[in-house]
Design a protein around this motif. Structure first.
Motif, PDB file in Angstrom:
ATOM      1  N   SER A  85      -3.995   1.264  -7.589  1.00  0.00           N
ATOM      2  CA  SER A  85      -4.623  -0.057  -7.618  1.00  0.00           C
ATOM      3  C   SER A  85      -5.470  -0.306  -6.377  1.00  0.00           C
ATOM      4  O   SER A  85      -6.067  -1.363  -6.258  1.00  0.00           O
ATOM      5  N   SER A  86      -5.522   0.660  -5.476  1.00  0.00           N
ATOM      6  CA  SER A  86      -6.347   0.512  -4.280  1.00  0.00           C
ATOM      7  C   SER A  86      -6.804   1.878  -3.803  1.00  0.00           C
ATOM      8  O   SER A  86      -6.228   2.906  -4.170  1.00  0.00           O
ATOM      9  N   ILE A  87      -7.819   1.886  -2.978  1.00  0.00           N
ATOM     10  CA  ILE A  87      -8.299   3.152  -2.414  1.00  0.00           C
ATOM     11  C   ILE A  87      -7.234   3.770  -1.519  1.00  0.00           C
ATOM     12  O   ILE A  87      -7.108   4.995  -1.463  1.00  0.00           O
ATOM     13  N   ASP A  88      -6.432   2.944  -0.850  1.00  0.00           N
ATOM     14  CA  ASP A  88      -5.345   3.475  -0.014  1.00  0.00           C
ATOM     15  C   ASP A  88      -4.347   4.272  -0.846  1.00  0.00           C
ATOM     16  O   ASP A  88      -3.878   5.327  -0.424  1.00  0.00           O
ATOM     17  N   ASN A  92      -3.575   8.170  -0.242  1.00  0.00           N
ATOM     18  CA  ASN A  92      -2.212   8.525   0.164  1.00  0.00           C
ATOM     19  C   ASN A  92      -1.423   9.273  -0.903  1.00  0.00           C
ATOM     20  O   ASN A  92      -0.314   9.690  -0.661  1.00  0.00           O
ATOM     21  N   SER A  93      -2.028   9.420  -2.084  1.00  0.00           N
ATOM     22  CA  SER A  93      -1.316  10.119  -3.157  1.00  0.00           C
ATOM     23  C   SER A  93      -1.342  11.610  -2.895  1.00  0.00           C
ATOM     24  O   SER A  93      -2.157  12.133  -2.146  1.00  0.00           O
ATOM     25  N   GLU A  94      -0.436  12.302  -3.555  1.00  0.00           N
ATOM     26  CA  GLU A  94      -0.334  13.753  -3.372  1.00  0.00           C
ATOM     27  C   GLU A  94      -0.898  14.472  -4.582  1.00  0.00           C
ATOM     28  O   GLU A  94      -0.274  15.348  -5.147  1.00  0.00           O
ATOM     29  N   LEU A  95      -2.100  14.097  -4.970  1.00  0.00           N
ATOM     30  CA  LEU A  95      -2.742  14.740  -6.123  1.00  0.00           C
ATOM     31  C   LEU A  95      -3.352  16.053  -5.747  1.00  0.00           C
ATOM     32  O   LEU A  95      -3.824  16.312  -4.728  1.00  0.00           O
TER      33      LEU A  95
END
Length: 95
Positions: A85-88, A92-95
């Motif tokens: 839901s945000s650029i953060d 911060n995701s581990e994609l």
């Protein structure tokens, strides 16, 4: 791999979806214009460019699909879909 969509991608997807539905219903642009109240010239422009007013999009959708399906998209909170839901959250995701 994650792909990011832009507004043009979404506009063209809506146009393609409604064009498919119009053809499945065996409606000409003129027939859809009569049914929806949206001028045939606007329908043609929409199908070719994806550009249309929001009100006219709703009128076409209502004539070709269940408006409740589109309305349902507004009933979910941002975190519910599993999508960031945000650029953060993206960064911060581990994609």
């Amino acid at each position: 791999m994650t792909s990011l969509l832009d507004d043009i991608d979404v506009q063209q997807a809506f146009a393609a979806h409604l064009r498919r539905l119009r053809k499945q219903a065996k409606l000409s642009r003129d027939a859809l214009a009569e049914r929806s109240g949206v001028p045939a010239s606007t329908i043609k422009k929409f199908e070719l460019t994806g550009q249309i007013s929001f009100r006219q999009l709703l009128l076409l959708w209502q004539s070709l699909d269940d408006l409740r399906r589109l309305y349902a998209l507004t009933r979910h909170s941002p975190g519910e879909s599993g999508m960031p839901s945000s650029i953060d959250e993206v960064l911060n995701s581990e994609l």
